[in-house]
Enzyme design. Sequence first.
Site, PDB file in Angstrom:
ATOM      1  N   ASP A  16     113.123  79.524  29.798  1.00 41.09           N
ATOM      2  CA  ASP A  16     111.850  79.987  30.346  1.00 41.09           C
ATOM      3  C   ASP A  16     111.209  78.863  31.161  1.00 41.09           C
ATOM      4  OD1 ASP A  16     109.083  81.349  30.391  1.00 41.09           O
ATOM      5  OD2 ASP A  16     110.277  82.735  29.196  1.00 41.09           O
ATOM      6  N   HIS A  56     103.985  80.571  30.561  1.00 42.64           N
ATOM      7  CA  HIS A  56     104.802  81.712  30.138  1.00 42.64           C
ATOM      8  C   HIS A  56     105.721  81.341  28.975  1.00 42.64           C
ATOM      9  CE1 HIS A  56     107.936  84.884  30.472  1.00 42.64           C
ATOM     10  NE2 HIS A  56     106.917  85.635  30.889  1.00 42.64           N
ATOM     11  N   SER A 199     108.561  90.525  28.540  1.00 41.45           N
ATOM     12  CA  SER A 199     108.851  89.165  28.075  1.00 41.45           C
ATOM     13  C   SER A 199     108.541  89.008  26.593  1.00 41.45           C
ATOM     14  CB  SER A 199     108.026  88.146  28.859  1.00 41.45           C
ATOM     15  OG  SER A 199     108.414  88.098  30.205  1.00 41.45           O
TER      16      SER A 199
END
Length: 235
Positions: A16, A56, A199
């Site tokens: 990520d 994120h 996600s």
Amino acid sequence: MSIAATGRGVRIAVIDSGIHPQHSHIEASRLLPGISVRGDGTIDAVDDATLDRLGHGTAVTAAIQEKAPEASCIPIRVFHEGLKTTGHALITAIDWAIEQGVDIVNLSLGSTNPAHAPSFAAAIERAEEKGVIVVAPRAVGGPPCYPGALEGVLAVDLDWDCPRETYRPATDGSGCFFASGYPRPIPGVALRRNIHGISFATAQMSGFVACALERLDAPIAGDSRIEAVRAALCA
């Protein structure tokens, strides 16, 4: 259905934007050293190579740790200036994770370009041979997402009505699982105003997979491992 295990002894590679270890939702003691992978496949392992500057990866890891608080997470940073990378970087990241002997690769991302499918399929085969379970989205906004749409991946889809504490298996024989797309809540911020989407369904499913692995009666290696986990998740 819920899982009482904590993911103890399970190693999860989180591909990520990195992880920010000082975030209040992150248990830094459960983080292991990772790497950064550039778009051309260049690997960087300096001290701050995996520091998340986008948020994120931190939110994804927080969702994993919430479900499997005693699992170990290894950050592999492929997002740098934005939430975009290359297929080459992702395959390099998957292969590096396999070499580290991880149990799970969390890919809260993927490509909708079918041209990437053959290269991803080869990487998934390498993962299966080592008993590494890749957890990834089956689709993003409709089109199939790779590698999540491929055989050998524990695919995830969204169910906005699914409570965050649970998941549900698909009933179409696909082996896919549905989970909530909401991340860990932030006090004072409405769920829909926080980042959300596939996600986080993927990340939460990786946490559930870690707990299922912990609960297996005997160690299982090779390509039969994902089927054993699917069976445990459906039990």
